[in-house]
Design a protein around this motif. Structure first.
Motif, PDB file in Angstrom:
ATOM      1  N   MET A  76      -6.459   2.086  -0.947  1.00  0.00           N
ATOM      2  CA  MET A  76      -5.634   2.657  -2.012  1.00  0.00           C
ATOM      3  C   MET A  76      -4.179   2.730  -1.583  1.00  0.00           C
ATOM      4  O   MET A  76      -3.273   2.398  -2.353  1.00  0.00           O
ATOM      5  N   SER A  77      -3.964   3.161  -0.356  1.00  0.00           N
ATOM      6  CA  SER A  77      -2.600   3.306   0.151  1.00  0.00           C
ATOM      7  C   SER A  77      -1.879   1.962   0.187  1.00  0.00           C
ATOM      8  O   SER A  77      -0.735   1.844  -0.269  1.00  0.00           O
ATOM      9  N   ARG A  78      -2.558   0.952   0.711  1.00  0.00           N
ATOM     10  CA  ARG A  78      -1.924  -0.369   0.838  1.00  0.00           C
ATOM     11  C   ARG A  78      -1.663  -1.003  -0.518  1.00  0.00           C
ATOM     12  O   ARG A  78      -0.622  -1.625  -0.729  1.00  0.00           O
ATOM     13  N   LEU A  79      -2.609  -0.838  -1.443  1.00  0.00           N
ATOM     14  CA  LEU A  79      -2.403  -1.390  -2.789  1.00  0.00           C
ATOM     15  C   LEU A  79      -1.247  -0.667  -3.485  1.00  0.00           C
ATOM     16  O   LEU A  79      -0.420  -1.307  -4.136  1.00  0.00           O
ATOM     17  N   SER A  80      -1.203   0.671  -3.365  1.00  0.00           N
ATOM     18  CA  SER A  80      -0.138   1.458  -3.994  1.00  0.00           C
ATOM     19  C   SER A  80       1.225   1.016  -3.474  1.00  0.00           C
ATOM     20  O   SER A  80       2.190   0.878  -4.237  1.00  0.00           O
TER      21      SER A  80
END
Length: 87
Positions: A76-80
Motif C-alpha cells: 500500500m505504501s509503495r503504491l501510494s
C-alpha cells in the motif's frame, strides 16, 4: 499417508482452504495490477481510484490471513507513493 479419519478430513479441509486462499490472493493481485497499469499509463485519477479499491482488498487479505500485515502495508505504501508522484 493419512490413517485416521481426522487426518483424512484435515487433508480434505486443507485442499478446500488452499483453493479459497489462492482465489483471494489472485483477486488482490488483480487489484494491484489495475493500479500499476494506471500508473504506467500516467493516469493519476484512474490510479488513485484503483488504489482506493485495492486498499480494502489488501486489508481483507490480512484479516483472512492470506497476506502478512507488513507485506500489505509495504505494498500500500509503495503504491501510494507512486500514485502521489504522478502529479
Amino acid at each position: 499417508m493419512a490413517n485416521t479419519p481426522q487426518a483424512k478430513k484435515r487433508i480434505r479441509r486443507n485442499a478446500n482452504r488452499a483453493t479459497v486462499n489462492h482465489a483471494r490472493i489472485s483477486r488482490i493481485r488483480t487489484f494491484i495490477k489495475q493500479v500499476e497499469a494506471a500508473i504506467a499509463d500516467g493516469k493519476k485519477d484512474e490510479a488513485a481510484e484503483a488504489l482506493k479499491k485495492a486498499q480494502p482488498e489488501l486489508a481483507r487479505g490480512v484479516a483472512r490471513g492470506v497476506v502478512h500485515k507488513n507485506t500489505a502495508s509495504r505494498k500500500m505504501s509503495r503504491l501510494s507513493k507512486r500514485v502521489a508522484a504522478l502529479g
